[in-house]
Scaffold this active site. Structure first.
Site, short mmCIF file in Angstrom:
data_model
loop_
_atom_site.label_atom_id
_atom_site.label_comp_id
_atom_site.label_asym_id
_atom_site.label_seq_id
_atom_site.Cartn_x
_atom_site.Cartn_y
_atom_site.Cartn_z
N GLU A 174 0.93 -1.32 -0.02
CA GLU A 174 -0.01 0.08 -0.15
C GLU A 174 0.52 1.29 -0.13
OE1 GLU A 174 -2.78 -0.13 2.97
OE2 GLU A 174 -4.02 -1.73 2.18
N GLU A 374 -5.47 -8.53 1.13
CA GLU A 374 -6.21 -8.36 2.23
C GLU A 374 -7.70 -7.75 1.84
OE1 GLU A 374 -4.40 -4.95 4.58
OE2 GLU A 374 -2.27 -5.75 3.97
C1 PNW Z 1 -4.28 -1.76 5.61
N1 PNW Z 1 -7.47 3.81 4.92
O1 PNW Z 1 -4.38 -0.46 6.16
C2 PNW Z 1 -2.92 -2.29 6.16
O2 PNW Z 1 -2.26 -2.96 4.86
C3 PNW Z 1 -2.97 -3.23 7.25
O3 PNW Z 1 -1.60 -3.25 7.72
C4 PNW Z 1 -3.92 -2.86 8.33
O4 PNW Z 1 -3.74 -3.50 9.53
C5 PNW Z 1 -5.26 -3.07 7.58
O5 PNW Z 1 -5.23 -2.31 6.32
C6 PNW Z 1 -6.41 -2.61 8.47
O6 PNW Z 1 -6.48 -1.27 8.45
C7 PNW Z 1 -4.89 0.38 5.64
O7 PNW Z 1 -7.64 4.49 5.68
C8 PNW Z 1 -5.08 1.55 6.61
O8 PNW Z 1 -8.55 3.81 4.12
C9 PNW Z 1 -5.91 2.79 6.41
C10 PNW Z 1 -6.70 2.78 5.40
C11 PNW Z 1 -6.78 1.51 4.27
C12 PNW Z 1 -5.89 0.33 4.76
#
Ligand code: PNW
Length: 474
Positions: A174, A374
């Site tokens: 990401e 994911e």
């Molecule tokens: C992902 N948003 O993060 C990550 O790859 C993981 O490490 C994390 O634990 C998981 O999703 C759950 O949050 C994100 O704000 C963090 O849209 C924030 C966002 C999306 C994905």
């Protein structure tokens, strides 16, 4: 001839398993020669995490890894997606810094044990835990020339050490979170932002794009190295994983339709250039690729890796300039789906099926297959409930019911060739700026005892994949 029953199942080589990331689960941050990562100190500063807690212990998986693998084997997963901690492998991070044999040994043993259990390792090289020394030395991701060389060196060390056994590599998890959350909003390490209440330094108008550029180039050069020096012998696949949520127009006005399209536009790895609207919006703030760099960037992923959680309704203002507003509330005031514990997530499985179809059509042009690396849900109030109640994670079960049905329909009815699906996450864990309050696990972790307890969602997924993936001749 295929029997009706087999035709109604996902193909036998469909990969499924659970995902994690090093800093979110390992703990043991100062043992066996590990160097600091940018999350170590960041998570200890006041107000950086919701509960004021850091990653020093997390789910203690650096010590409990054998138990964790036993649980994965008990679940019967085909694969496990985890990330390597750069700071364990090269504690100071740089291309001239020493490699730490204990770091290599830890992951080597983990990979061997997974393989002994018949579990395919799906390995992320970078899931946000940059060695602190690289940030201190030259600004980390802000310094393209230095970081690309250091990242490629780190990747090479990993291909050499683990590539005989690892056939599925993800370069970076990401880039959007790395650049926008780390250098725009400043809510993730290293916490740089123009918002001076949040950060003493940083420039949100330029830094996210500089960082994004460095990340894309680092990824692309590591892929080139793998293809040139390792792929022929090791025979693996390598790609990047991007955030990709489905986007629908808020209503059918032309600017909102355009806004939703912008939210879906893919990046230079697939397009060969930044999207036009980004260039218009950012002008000279968007770095340019040299023709040489573009050759390395375009096509630098063997597959489309996608982390996806939700669907948004998108709008642009009357003079639409490319800035997209997101909401879950429809014009008639109803919500798109069930709200998760975090603001950015609602359950909308129809959007997941549409997204799978959309990406497949895009990827087919470039001859790419793809994997969902994911997908997951944080249940409201989960952390304040007694364990027995938290194990009844009905909203998460519903989320996975909807999304597994969408995958199955996309594959079997729409002809979409999804190769893998990794629910996030194997365990409740350190949820970055949310600390331990927001839980994404299909396995409950009691942070007092580090006991693991399968939730209903784990049971649902294990049964669903048992029933819905062709078992082949086994
Ligand atoms: C992902 N948003 O993060 C990550 O790859 C993981 O490490 C994390 O634990 C998981 O999703 C759950 O949050 C994100 O704000 C963090 O849209 C924030 C966002 C999306 C994905």
């Amino acid at each position: 001839m295929m029997s009706a029953e087999v035709a109604n199942k996902l193909p036998k080589d469909f990969i499924w398993g659970f995902a994690t990331a090093s800093f979110q689960i390992e703990g043991s941050t100062n043992v066996d020669g590990r160097g600091k990562s940018i999350w170590d100190d960041f998570s200890k500063q006041p107000k950086k995490t919701l509960d004021g807690r850091d990653g020093d212990v997390a789910t203690d998986s650096y010590r409990l890894w054998k138990e964790d693998i036993a649980l994965l084997a008990h679940y019967g997963v085909k694969s496990y997606r985890f990330s390597l901690s750069w700071s364990r492998i090269i504690p100071l991070g740089g291309r001239n810094d020493p490699v730490n044999p204990k770091g290599i040994a830890f992951y080597s043993n983990l990979i061997d044990a997974l393989l002994e259990h018949g579990i395919i390792p799906f390995v992320t090289l970078y899931h946000w835990d940059l060695p602190q020394a690289l940030h201190d030395r030259y600004g980390g991701w802000l310094n393209k020339d230095e970081i690309v060389q250091d990242y490629v060196h780190y990747a090479k060390v990993c291909f050499q050490a683990f590539g005989d056994r690892v056939k599925h590599w993800l370069t970076v998890n990401e880039p959007w979170c790395v650049s926008i959350l780390g250098y725009g909003r400043g809510v993730f390490a290293p916490g740089r932002s123009s918002d001076r209440e949040r950060s003493p330094e940083g420039d949100s108008s330029t830094e996210p794009w500089i960082v994004g550029h460095s990340v894309i180039l680092s990824h692309a050069h590591a892929v080139r190295l793998y293809r040139e020096e390792f792929k022929a012998v090791q025979g693996g696949q390598i790609g990047i994983t991007l955030n990709g949520d489905w986007a629908m127009p808020y209503d059918d006005s032309p600017q909102n339709v355009e806004a939703a399209q912008h939210a879906l536009d893919v990046d230079p790895i697939y397009l060969g250039h930044y999207p036009e609207y980004m260039k218009q919006m950012l002008q000279e703030r968007l770095p340019e690729f040299t023709p040489e760099e573009l050759k390395v960037v375009k096509g630098s992923s063997d597959f489309y890796g996608m982390n996806t959680y939700t669907t948004h309704l998108c709008s642009g203002d009357d003079e639409f300039q490319g800035f997209v507003e997101y909401t879950f509330i429809r014009p008639d005031g109803t919500q798109l789906g069930t709200q998760a514990h975090c603001a950015w997530l609602q359950d909308y499985p129809e959007g997941f099926r549409d997204l799978l179809n959309y990406i497949w059509k895009l990827g087919r042009c470039a001859d790419l297959d793809f994997s969902v690396t994911e997908n997951g849900f944080a249940v409201k109030d989960e952390s304040s409930k007694p364990i027995e109640e938290a194990l009844q994670d009905n909203d998460r079960v519903n989320y996975f019911k909807g999304n597994t049905a969408s995958i199955k329909a996309a594959v079997l009815e729409d002809g979409v060739d999804v190769r893998a699906y990794f629910p996030w996450s194997f365990l409740d864990n350190f949820e970055w700026a949310d600390g331990y309050i927001t839980r994404f696990g299909v396995t409950y972790v009691d942070y007092e005892t580090q006991q693991r307890y399968p939730k209903e969602s784990a049971k649902f997924l294990v049964k669903w994949f048992g029933d819905n993936v062709d078992a082949g001749d086994r």
